[in-house]
Design an enzyme around this catalytic site. Sequence first.
Site, PDB file in Angstrom:
ATOM      1  CB  CYS A  53      38.650  39.027  32.654  1.00  0.00           C
ATOM      2  SG  CYS A  53      38.769  40.547  33.626  1.00  0.00           S
ATOM      3  CG  HIS A  58      43.344  38.995  34.788  1.00  0.00           C
ATOM      4  ND1 HIS A  58      43.924  40.073  34.197  1.00  0.00           N
ATOM      5  CD2 HIS A  58      41.990  39.250  34.789  1.00  0.00           C
ATOM      6  CE1 HIS A  58      42.990  40.952  33.848  1.00  0.00           C
ATOM      7  NE2 HIS A  58      41.823  40.473  34.182  1.00  0.00           N
TER       8      HIS A  58
END
Lengths: 364, 364, 364, 364
Positions: B155, B255
């Site tokens: 990710c 993120h």
Amino acid sequence: MSIKKAGVLGATGSVGQRFILLLTQHPEFEIHALGASPRSAGKPYSQATAWRQTELLPESVGNIVVQECKPEAFADCDIVFSGLDAKYAGDIEQAFVEAGLAVVSNAKNYRREPTVPLVVPIINPEHIDVVANRVNAAKAKGEKRPGFIICISNCSTAGLVAPLKPLVDAFGPIDALTATTLQAISGAGFSPGVSGMDILDNIVPFISGEEDKLEWETKKILGGVNAEGTEFTPIPDSDMKVSAQCNRVPVIDGHTECISFRFAKRPPPSVEQVKKALAEYECDAKKLGCHSAPKQTIHVLEQQDRPQPRLDRDRDNGYGVSVGRVREDPVLDFKMVVLSHNTIIGAAGAGILIGEILNAKGLI
Amino acid sequence: MSIKKAGVLGATGSVGQRFILLLTQHPEFEIHALGASPRSAGKPYSQATAWRQTELLPESVGNIVVQECKPEAFADCDIVFSGLDAKYAGDIEQAFVEAGLAVVSNAKNYRREPTVPLVVPIINPEHIDVVANRVNAAKAKGEKRPGFIICISNCSTAGLVAPLKPLVDAFGPIDALTATTLQAISGAGFSPGVSGMDILDNIVPFISGEEDKLEWETKKILGGVNAEGTEFTPIPDSDMKVSAQCNRVPVIDGHTECISFRFAKRPPPSVEQVKKALAEYECDAKKLGCHSAPKQTIHVLEQQDRPQPRLDRDRDNGYGVSVGRVREDPVLDFKMVVLSHNTIIGAAGAGILIGEILNAKGLI
Amino acid sequence: MSIKKAGVLGATGSVGQRFILLLTQHPEFEIHALGASPRSAGKPYSQATAWRQTELLPESVGNIVVQECKPEAFADCDIVFSGLDAKYAGDIEQAFVEAGLAVVSNAKNYRREPTVPLVVPIINPEHIDVVANRVNAAKAKGEKRPGFIICISNCSTAGLVAPLKPLVDAFGPIDALTATTLQAISGAGFSPGVSGMDILDNIVPFISGEEDKLEWETKKILGGVNAEGTEFTPIPDSDMKVSAQCNRVPVIDGHTECISFRFAKRPPPSVEQVKKALAEYECDAKKLGCHSAPKQTIHVLEQQDRPQPRLDRDRDNGYGVSVGRVREDPVLDFKMVVLSHNTIIGAAGAGILIGEILNAKGLI
Amino acid sequence: MSIKKAGVLGATGSVGQRFILLLTQHPEFEIHALGASPRSAGKPYSQATAWRQTELLPESVGNIVVQECKPEAFADCDIVFSGLDAKYAGDIEQAFVEAGLAVVSNAKNYRREPTVPLVVPIINPEHIDVVANRVNAAKAKGEKRPGFIICISNCSTAGLVAPLKPLVDAFGPIDALTATTLQAISGAGFSPGVSGMDILDNIVPFISGEEDKLEWETKKILGGVNAEGTEFTPIPDSDMKVSAQCNRVPVIDGHTECISFRFAKRPPPSVEQVKKALAEYECDAKKLGCHSAPKQTIHVLEQQDRPQPRLDRDRDNGYGVSVGRVREDPVLDFKMVVLSHNTIIGAAGAGILIGEILNAKGLI
């Protein structure tokens, strides 16, 4: 040792509240005068402030009548701690210095003055000597002690320089440094402070002015003093490249900083040598026997997931700094995680420890 | 275009739930088979899983009987999305490939295989050509299409390479790169996932294996393919130094990465040129007309305090990446803040878009 | 159906931003005029506001020049949504009504006026008939439609009355009711809003004025209308005792309310009867075919740990209310947990649905 | 006073860690033996546990070798604190009692035993007399002191009964009581504990078994003892109706409870009388001179937005309970907000104070 009379400027703000909290429990200082805006002046402190600390306001302090921030009202103070907003700190602190007072300030206004020490008390208390030199010169001439100001560093600067200083002492200059910070919200105060809508389930990748402070202050604190001992000589930009990226994160207290750096000297030390230098560093404030000095200045943690702000910020009452994950860095030499308590070693607490050092050195 | 039959492995886990959520609303795919552990097999999906998505589980999906993760049960599937745990993914996915199935996997097991594409679908869909070459070779020989696996990247890798690829395309190789990540907790799943005690009023400056993944995968994704078009040739460490510091932060999704980097070529481009290259980048998936492809691949934000995960993570349904604070870096050339949705472009969502690309290219 | 011209007052505040967000995607309304303080007037909206929604501000709206909140500038509006602060709403909204405009207001100022409908659109749209009666009377006299105001209820009131109304319809009056709320911070807006220092790792067991609103408004909404159809007749305190305890919790959106209540009639219905009445309730707005009306007005959840704000607040785009844990109460008759989206059905979203009802009824 | 030897069962869990933390700083107790699962037995404590307290594990404790939870290994202990999981507590604690040991347990297993005291040490230490009676009877017969168990109450029960007891003492029985709790996550431990995905930007309106505990335990703690002084006689359900609604909220430590209640006697006291009774309550533990007894048992706060967990949970080191917003209730007589520290007065801390009381009474 006689008890010193302390004044607090900006007493109703969040930094002022922290100064007061630390002073009420302090063996060397007693609160003598509290200063705030004209709006608060004349009121008992308990009515002038919205006390939001985790300890209750002692009744004796709550009853002190707040004054305006004028030197006359603080004339008897041996030391004045300033938590003033930068908007007001410039003029007020200057007036206090001119009136012969000893000021320890958390405001940013005079940090870059060549003659003003910018001090992280566990790191560069020797910078106070520039003031001591002035005081001694006056004494030699039979003059009374001049007023002076000592600036507390920016909160994220304190955490950054804490591990760097022992390393520079041991292994020579650092010529490149990057720091990405994850900063707690307490540094921004209460009102407005950081809005809940901005920080719950969120990160704000920007703190106004912070990156510049981190980059500049580091070079003054790690820098030297001219031959006459009268002015500070920050490390030139060409000798030390510093790059900061500052973020606000949903943490109450404790700044986490992911840093990497390169030594000028080749080959660099080993990871073990770096850790050893950090763990063995003993700050001068401890040697001076200062009440608040940390027993262990730098805690080197070996667990792979530490330091963490909630677990490690209160080490040595917030005066100790924790370092973890010391490892080699593919781009520079080393990387590590640093944690420091932003309102203790990064703000009001640093001011109190500076006060203790001044006291120990006979400057107040 | 005919509807393709999709299978989901690891269907009861958090990545599996996301695959299912995205598939239930998808115009090209229909859920045909769900696979999970023997413990879940035989139960209706609604009973086998503790559904914890923000949208309700459609009844039609809840009624599907879960199967064991064996190729026979998925023989009719045109495509199989795997959200399996790394512990099980190795053997199961290999069996599926050997049975001739097309697998898109979120597991880390085969990412470093020289013949397996590691794909961020908005960045390097051309890596799928290595599989296409094998498929075409088999076709040329009159053989049936061989099974294959496409790996979804880690990710945090997805967010990192998103802005790098357009820049490398425009200005040549990057030879040094640092990334400090502030990663959301959804990437760690539900149970155990990240404990509330670890993440409330806290930061965890460590995610097991993450820094290594970020450093290694970046070099494969930005790297090339050998002359035969059969194997990937990641950028050698000596040509690109990558240093990552990964943190878990109290954010649900999204993120944030603070990155800085240096181009090999001197002089480097200007800040304005960098922003322009990012803003003008159009991903191939969009050109192919893929349903989930972002309208705008990279959103270049000019507000000084953006991107922020809560406000910007859902841009283009989580398939668009946001970049802000593009500025010069005193140590390397540039620094910037990148935000990507970790469960969309960084995990299950990427898998779905890879599936759409495979479909558009006739590989399933 | 022709597109109606909509104005928004208090357009730069958080409620105003939500009105705008909902209107930009609306099939029946188009934004015609935006009003804010004199400080903002004259500026393009994009410059006048600090847009903090999770969707980007459409450029077309950003370019609209903000006006002062004077009726002249909104003369062409078919409907005006007011997100004004209570400090300003009183005078401004009165002026708009006097100028013949149709105002739907989120402010508290006129909620207790006997002639003003206080409407939760999924619950008591029939209260709008008091206005319809006035409009029809004017029409009968050949006069033009008079201006009027419809008040949106307080956010926590909306969630509370949602399950009560179907129950009162089915089982008769409730004579005692307690509600402890766990309210999201978005209701307090951005600046100052709720400070991060107040809400991270914390609860604030007080919201100024909220308990009184909850206790009073419930009795008006569940109350009746006089025989002439001109004035509202809230339930007297002696007939219905309501006790509220309101808390602010670290949740972005979604108010959770733990309620318990007693029916006047003995014996009370069974738990199953209560659940059935809730599940079968269909709101009039849905029957009218309103665009935003929830498909399912009350979602009765059987999982023991639901509803939860993060998972359930967006049900039916925030227009559906979720109820869980319906069970007998040792002190009153029943207890249950209610979740509603405070900025949708509890504020701006309710205003939009009221607008749709007004449109469907030919009142704008 | 001689130092008493203390054992801790379940030493590696979160309650066990808290017991250890409190014992390492305690003037009356020293840690003599630590017990945990066979998996941990034989290892030094520092290796057996993942220490997650905010203070570092003292090296001396870290070096203690963990034992299995068998009475033999704890034979020399004057007192044994049990933080065992309910799954194991039943058999192990029984074996310890049969071996003649004095056990203070945080587990729920024996709380409802008619002969076992269920004690909130600032509220009903007199319940320990049922054990003292047994001890004295044995003494009278020349037998050695029998083993016994004292149960710590459920965490949310402790906070609830703290203000009720002084009120019942002053104004007679309470016949109806409702409590809606907002409970911190530390009560659920670390692993798994409450998942971050469940509690960030969220509320979970359910805690397994909690409402029943709150409703039942309150009646035992506020209840009496039979004429022989051998068994507890909880208040019958018909005399006191208690209704609880329990929620988990994103707070680390500190349970907030919104309660309302009615006295049996008419007319009820005034708000001022209620506050006075709370403020003047002095717990027996303080009168006994117990080290951990709070200076002020109940803090009555007058600020309208207090108590708040982050600010008030550490009052009197977590042994003091804070009450705010005392006011009349339209449905019952009064409502108020209560805050207690769930891991101190609600769990391990209560155990330590019970130990001090046992010591002061000569029962260990």
